[in-house]
Design a protein around this motif. Structure first.
Motif, PDB file in Angstrom:
ATOM      1  N   SER A 169       0.789  -1.127  -0.140  1.00  0.00           N
ATOM      2  CA  SER A 169       0.068   0.086   0.074  1.00  0.00           C
ATOM      3  C   SER A 169       0.881   1.082  -0.104  1.00  0.00           C
ATOM      4  N   GLU A 170       0.304   2.344  -0.510  1.00  0.00           N
ATOM      5  CA  GLU A 170       1.131   3.697  -0.729  1.00  0.00           C
ATOM      6  C   GLU A 170       0.640   4.449   0.440  1.00  0.00           C
ATOM      7  N   VAL A 171       1.500   5.431   0.720  1.00  0.00           N
ATOM      8  CA  VAL A 171       1.173   6.389   1.715  1.00  0.00           C
ATOM      9  C   VAL A 171       0.551   7.743   1.098  1.00  0.00           C
ATOM     10  N   LEU A 172      -0.747   8.009   1.695  1.00  0.00           N
ATOM     11  CA  LEU A 172      -1.417   9.281   1.209  1.00  0.00           C
ATOM     12  C   LEU A 172      -0.708  10.593   1.008  1.00  0.00           C
ATOM     13  N   LYS A 173      -0.697  11.221  -0.012  1.00  0.00           N
ATOM     14  CA  LYS A 173      -0.117  12.345  -0.261  1.00  0.00           C
ATOM     15  C   LYS A 173      -1.065  13.483  -0.795  1.00  0.00           C
ATOM     16  N   GLY A 174      -0.773  14.856  -0.447  1.00  0.00           N
ATOM     17  CA  GLY A 174      -1.493  15.787  -1.101  1.00  0.00           C
ATOM     18  C   GLY A 174      -2.788  15.801  -1.153  1.00  0.00           C
ATOM     19  N   ASP A 175      -3.570  15.712  -2.348  1.00  0.00           N
ATOM     20  CA  ASP A 175      -5.022  15.720  -2.203  1.00  0.00           C
ATOM     21  C   ASP A 175      -5.625  14.630  -1.701  1.00  0.00           C
ATOM     22  N   PHE A 231      -4.460  12.755   0.747  1.00  0.00           N
ATOM     23  CA  PHE A 231      -4.759  12.884   2.167  1.00  0.00           C
ATOM     24  C   PHE A 231      -5.828  13.976   2.587  1.00  0.00           C
ATOM     25  N   LYS A 232      -5.810  15.179   2.055  1.00  0.00           N
ATOM     26  CA  LYS A 232      -6.974  16.169   2.359  1.00  0.00           C
ATOM     27  C   LYS A 232      -8.551  15.407   2.205  1.00  0.00           C
ATOM     28  N   LEU A 233      -8.590  14.828   1.007  1.00  0.00           N
ATOM     29  CA  LEU A 233      -9.802  14.032   0.901  1.00  0.00           C
ATOM     30  C   LEU A 233     -10.074  13.166   2.164  1.00  0.00           C
TER      31      LEU A 233
END
Length: 676
Positions: free
Chosen positions: A389-395, A397-399
């Motif tokens: 799994s990938e780490v949430l980044k940017g948009d 993470f905002k979502l």
């Protein structure tokens, strides 16, 4: 009752029925017309029931109506507790049965429509457990339950949206705000276009930006394709691992065993399956059928009271005592022959019970093993997914944060609703206590009035007499039915006992011959079982050790493969970067000016010089404009004054011309008068 009929007539005269009834015409309806009217009301609630009852049998009509009333959770009134009488009244179109049903349906039509709609999707289909043993049927049943849960959640969300109170005014305000934002963005784009048009070579710049955007979109699509290929590769690796594991198990089974052992295993499996098919499953099926038959028979009979049950228990005890006496007499009569027969029969029954128990244990172990294998595959897939799994980044993470906030608000809202419900529950409990106290006070007042009038206990005695008389009538009728049923049951039991005696005579003769064989086989079975247990223990220990070793090697292989792929990708990236650096150095060091101009450094230095020259020109132009701004404004003011002066002269000239023309007309008129 008259209020109910009045309510029914009023509802039937309204939309969507529009029957134009009055009390007299409604009361004069025949049984078929009443049934058709009830069917029309049910058809309004559920369109599947909008049929003509003349086109189907009365039993089918009653069955269909009863099924829908059961789904709608209709309960007959207190005086219709006898379900068979209620069914009979529904078939014959009895007014005391149909009028309460119509009153109940017309009271809550909208609620029942919703319940009938939900029943089409939420009434669960019962699948027999033996069919669920098939993996395909079990998977489909699981999907069916998941879809049902999804439908429940969607319906709840839909109801929440309907009751959330979103008004059209708010939606219009949102639309107007979005239109304003759209206009602002259009103006901003136009300003940016104007600013870009002043830049030299702006079409080329725009083309480069467009190509950059296309390349970024292409990069995103390639990344998505890469992720999809990774998932496909992961599933393919899982399938490969399962296939390799099965292949190793087969190789291990073939290498460590001989044809005789394989044939023996196959014979044991065939014997076990044949035992299940020929003996165990048919016997269980027959017992289930008998149980269903007896339950249906009990369901068809009227309800029985405690006294009837006690009478039946006494009769059953008497019949059991008679059967025990008959068996004792028979044993005394045939004691020398039957003593050995009873011993062997007990041994045979014990062996058969042990056999059934072992078969059930084996079946349960197989099911448990299959379930654990499925769970193991699921857990491995989940572990692989979690590792990749990938780490949430940017948009993203905002979502995710916005989703968490919405869930938090939803949780707070539900918590407030729970607090309100608990407060209301406390109020209702207090109301119930007050009503109970008031009821007790009224009962005490009534008892005091009865004591005062000299008739204490009159109301309670009257109620008890009515209840006892009703119960006595029902019990007498049920006793008559029960006695008839018991006499028939005793006759059947006697006939069955005689038939079993006749059928057991040849079996006894065959059993005597099989006793010795049974003893020999049991001894041989015990010896073989001891050998089998020792061999199985050794094989099981070897198998567990090999499984651990294989598992470690597989994990090591997967780790090495991932390291190899990562190193290979890094190597390719470094090679590409090294190639670009070599080309750049070659172009930069080359004596050929055309070749040097292709270098990236030369291109950027040339672009920097162009931009600096352009900036200088623009600054000079700005300086000239600033210096000439004052004189130019004065000159514009002088031209505006001159224009106003010329406009004033033009107006004066036009006025003078008009005055001279009027004077000439007046002079010509005076001359004409003098001539006359």
């Amino acid at each position: 009752m008259s209020d109910q009929i009045q309510f029914i007539v009023e509802k039937l005269n309204q939309e969507p029925f529009r029957k134009n009834y009055n009390l007299i015409t409604f009361d004069s309806l025949e049984a078929v017309q009443l049934l058709q009217l009830l069917n029309d009301v049910l058809g309004e609630i559920d369109p599947k029931h909008a049929v003509d009852i003349r086109e189907e049998l009365p039993e089918q009509t009653a069955k269909r109506m009863l099924s829908l009333l059961g789904i709608l959770k209709y309960k007959p009134p207190g005086n219709m507790s006898d379900l068979s009488a209620f069914r009979q009244g529904l078939v014959t179109g009895s007014k005391p049965v149909i009028h309460p049903v119509l009153y109940w349906l017309l009271q809550r039509t909208n609620e029942l429509k919703k319940r009938a709609y939900l029943a089409r999707f939420l009434v669960k289909l019962e699948v027999p457990p033996e069919f669920l043993q098939d993996d395909t049927v079990a998977d489909i049943n699981k999907q069916y339950e998941e879809l049902m849960e999804a439908f429940k959640n969607l319906h709840k969300e839909c109801e929440q949206l309907k009751t959330s109170g979103l008004s059209t005014a708010e939606i219009r305000r949102d639309i107007s705000a979005m239109e304003e934002e759209k206009d602002q963005l259009i103006k901003r784009v136009e300003r940016l276009k104007k600013r870009v048009e002043t830049v030299q070579n702006h079409p080329r710049m725009l083309e480069i930006a467009r190509q950059l955007r296309l390349e970024k979109e292409r990069e995103e699509s390639l990344a998505q394709q890469k992720q999809e290929q990774k998932t496909q590769l992961f599933y393919a690796e899982q399938r490969l691992q399962r296939a390799q594991l099965q292949l190793k198990e087969m190789h291990h089974a073939v290498a460590d065993s001989k044809p005789e052992t394989l044939m023996k295993k196959l014979e044991e499996e065939i014997n076990f399956n044949s035992y299940l098919v020929t003996e165990k499953i048919p016997r269980e099926l027959e017992s289930k059928k008998n149980a269903v038959y007896f339950l249906q028979k009990v369901l068809a009979e009227p309800a029985m009271g405690q006294s009837d049950l006690s009478v039946l228990e006494t009769k059953i005890n008497e019949v059991n005592a008679q059967m025990n006496q008959l068996t004792e007499k028979r044993m005394m009569k045939y004691e020398p022959i039957d003593s050995k027969f009873s011993m062997y029969r007990q041994q045979a029954s014990i062996i058969s019970r042990k056999k059934e128990a072992k078969a059930e244990e084996l079946q349960a172990a197989k099911e448990e093993m299959s379930s654990t294998e499925r769970q193991m595959l699921q857990k491995t897939s989940q572990a692989q997914e979690l590792e990749g799994s990938e780490v949430l980044k940017g948009d993203e993470f905002k979502l995710y944060v916005t989703k968490l906030r919405s869930k938090n608000t939803f949780y707070k809202k539900k918590r407030l609703e729970i607090a309100e419900i608990t407060a209301e529950y406390g109020i209702l409990q207090r109301t119930e206590e007050l009503l109970k106290q008031r009821h007790e006070a009224i009962q005490q007042q009534l008892q005091a009035i009865e004591d005062k009038k000299g008739i204490s206990g009159y109301s309670y005695t009257q109620e008890e007499l009515e209840r006892v008389s009703a119960v006595k009538g029902e019990m007498d009728e049920m006793k008559g039915r029960t006695l008839d049923n018991m006499s028939e049951m005793v006759k059947k039991l006697n006939a069955l006992v005689a038939e079993k005696k006749a059928s057991l005579a040849p079996v006894i003769k065959e059993l005597r011959q099989l006793r010795q064989q049974c003893q020999e086989l049991t001894q041989e079975c015990d010896e073989k079982k001891i050998q089998y247990d020792s061999c199985a223990a050794g094989l099981e220990s070897n198998r567990s050790a090999l499984e651990q070793e294989v598992k470690g090697l597989l994990e090591e292989c997967v780790q090495e493969e991932s390291n190899y792929r990562y190193i290979n990708c890094m190597k390719r990236n470094l090679e590409v970067q090294l190639q670009r650096v070599k080309e750049e150095m070659k172009a930069y060091v080359s004596p050929d000016p055309q070749e040097r101009r292709k270098a990236i450094r030369e291109q950027y230095t040339r672009m920097i010089l162009e931009q600096e020259n352009l900036g200088k020109k623009l600054r000079e132009k700005q300086k000239v404009v600033r210096e000439s701004h004052g004189p130019n404004m004065k000159q514009i003011k002088m031209w505006q004054d001159f224009e106003q002066l010329m406009e004033c002269k033009r107006e004066c000239f036009l006025k003078q011309q008009n005055q001279t023309a009027i004077g000439q007309v007046i002079q010509e008129g005076g001359k004409d008068r003098l001539v006359l």
